[in-house]
Write a protein that holds these residues in place. Structure first.
Motif, PDB file in Angstrom:
ATOM      1  N   UNK A  45       1.239  -1.378  -0.140  1.00  0.00           N
ATOM      2  CA  UNK A  45      -0.405   0.167   0.368  1.00  0.00           C
ATOM      3  C   UNK A  45       0.938   0.996   0.200  1.00  0.00           C
ATOM      4  N   UNK A  46       0.258   2.264  -0.236  1.00  0.00           N
ATOM      5  CA  UNK A  46       1.269   3.813  -0.600  1.00  0.00           C
ATOM      6  C   UNK A  46      -0.015   4.605  -0.838  1.00  0.00           C
ATOM      7  N   UNK A  79       3.551  19.278   4.131  1.00  0.00           N
ATOM      8  CA  UNK A  79       3.452  18.324   5.959  1.00  0.00           C
ATOM      9  C   UNK A  79       2.753  16.974   5.977  1.00  0.00           C
ATOM     10  N   UNK A  80       1.463  17.378   5.265  1.00  0.00           N
ATOM     11  CA  UNK A  80       0.813  16.479   5.047  1.00  0.00           C
ATOM     12  C   UNK A  80       0.809  14.995   4.159  1.00  0.00           C
ATOM     13  N   UNK A  81       1.586  15.503   3.265  1.00  0.00           N
ATOM     14  CA  UNK A  81       1.702  13.747   2.834  1.00  0.00           C
ATOM     15  C   UNK A  81       3.261  13.434   2.918  1.00  0.00           C
ATOM     16  N   UNK A  82       3.541  14.516   3.810  1.00  0.00           N
ATOM     17  CA  UNK A  82       5.399  13.577   4.156  1.00  0.00           C
ATOM     18  C   UNK A  82       4.908  13.063   5.405  1.00  0.00           C
ATOM     19  N   UNK A  83       3.659  13.760   6.569  1.00  0.00           N
ATOM     20  CA  UNK A  83       2.922  12.354   7.700  1.00  0.00           C
ATOM     21  C   UNK A  83       1.895  11.129   6.765  1.00  0.00           C
ATOM     22  N   UNK A  87       2.951   9.370   4.310  1.00  0.00           N
ATOM     23  CA  UNK A  87       4.078   8.417   3.666  1.00  0.00           C
ATOM     24  C   UNK A  87       4.521   7.958   4.411  1.00  0.00           C
ATOM     25  N   UNK A  88       4.595   8.044   5.959  1.00  0.00           N
ATOM     26  CA  UNK A  88       5.844   7.627   7.022  1.00  0.00           C
ATOM     27  C   UNK A  88       4.869   7.564   7.938  1.00  0.00           C
ATOM     28  N   UNK A  89       3.349   6.979   7.216  1.00  0.00           N
ATOM     29  CA  UNK A  89       2.463   6.678   9.074  1.00  0.00           C
ATOM     30  C   UNK A  89       2.243   5.098   8.343  1.00  0.00           C
TER      31      UNK A  89
END
Length: 190
Positions: free
Chosen positions: A103-104, A144-148, A150-152
């Motif tokens: 998933x991504x 910021x939301x995209x970075x968060x 992708x790492x969740x």
């Protein structure tokens, strides 16, 4: 007349005996809607956060100094690449192998500019926000939301588990009553 009736009976028996010697082949199921089903296996997550704007002032009375925090909301879609999903039935072994990619994040977060509220905290001489400043805050919030997202790892794992569940249900529905005689195995895309 008796000969005609006897000939008719013999012909009827001969026609009915034609299919007796053939072995019935088991039909191999097809999973033609797998890509469509995989596209439906998305997970939407709602994020709520604050964005910060900071401008230093000039040396003359600190002109232009501004610090603001604004509240925003956004939606991130998690899922799998549906084009890489394969479902391969093996009629001899009564096994279905489902290959699923990890998933991504499917696309950029949907941060609605309308979700930006009035400044929560504002300091400085000018308390109004310009269109450029709002655009700058909007872009930073989206990144910021995209970075968060992708790492969740927890949400990524949840999205993958959801895809597996939906694909397994689809396979079991296609197999119908015969599903109990089949085993379903998952493999990761390499």
């Amino acid at each position: 007349m008796k000969r005609a009736i006897a000939a008719l009976c013999v012909a009827t028996l001969a026609c009915s005996a034609v299919g007796c010697g053939e072995e019935k082949k088991e039909a191999i199921p097809t999973f033609s809607n797998a890509t469509y089903i995989a596209q439906m296996a998305t997970l939407k997550c709602y994020y709520h956060n604050t964005a910060k704007l900071s401008h230093e002032g000039s040396w003359f009375f600190n002109n232009g100094y501004k610090r603001m925090w604004m509240e925003y909301s956004g939606i991130v879609k998690y899922g799998i690449d549906a084009d890489k999903v394969t479902i391969s039935p093996d009629a001899n072994g009564h096994k279905v192998i489902i290959t699923v990619p990890p998933a991504h994040v499917l696309d950029d977060p949907d941060v609605n500019e309308k979700s930006f509220s009035k400044p929560l905290v504002s300091t400085g001489f000018a308390t109004s926000i310009t269109a450029e400043e709002k655009t700058e805050m909007f872009d930073k919030a989206q990144q910021s939301m995209l970075k968060q997202a992708k790492t969740d790892s927890a949400l990524l794992a949840q999205a993958e588990a959801r895809a597996w569940t939906i694909l397994e249900q689809y396979v079991r529905n296609v197999l119908g009553d015969d599903a109990k005689n089949w085993t379903i195995e998952f493999k990761d895309v390499q």
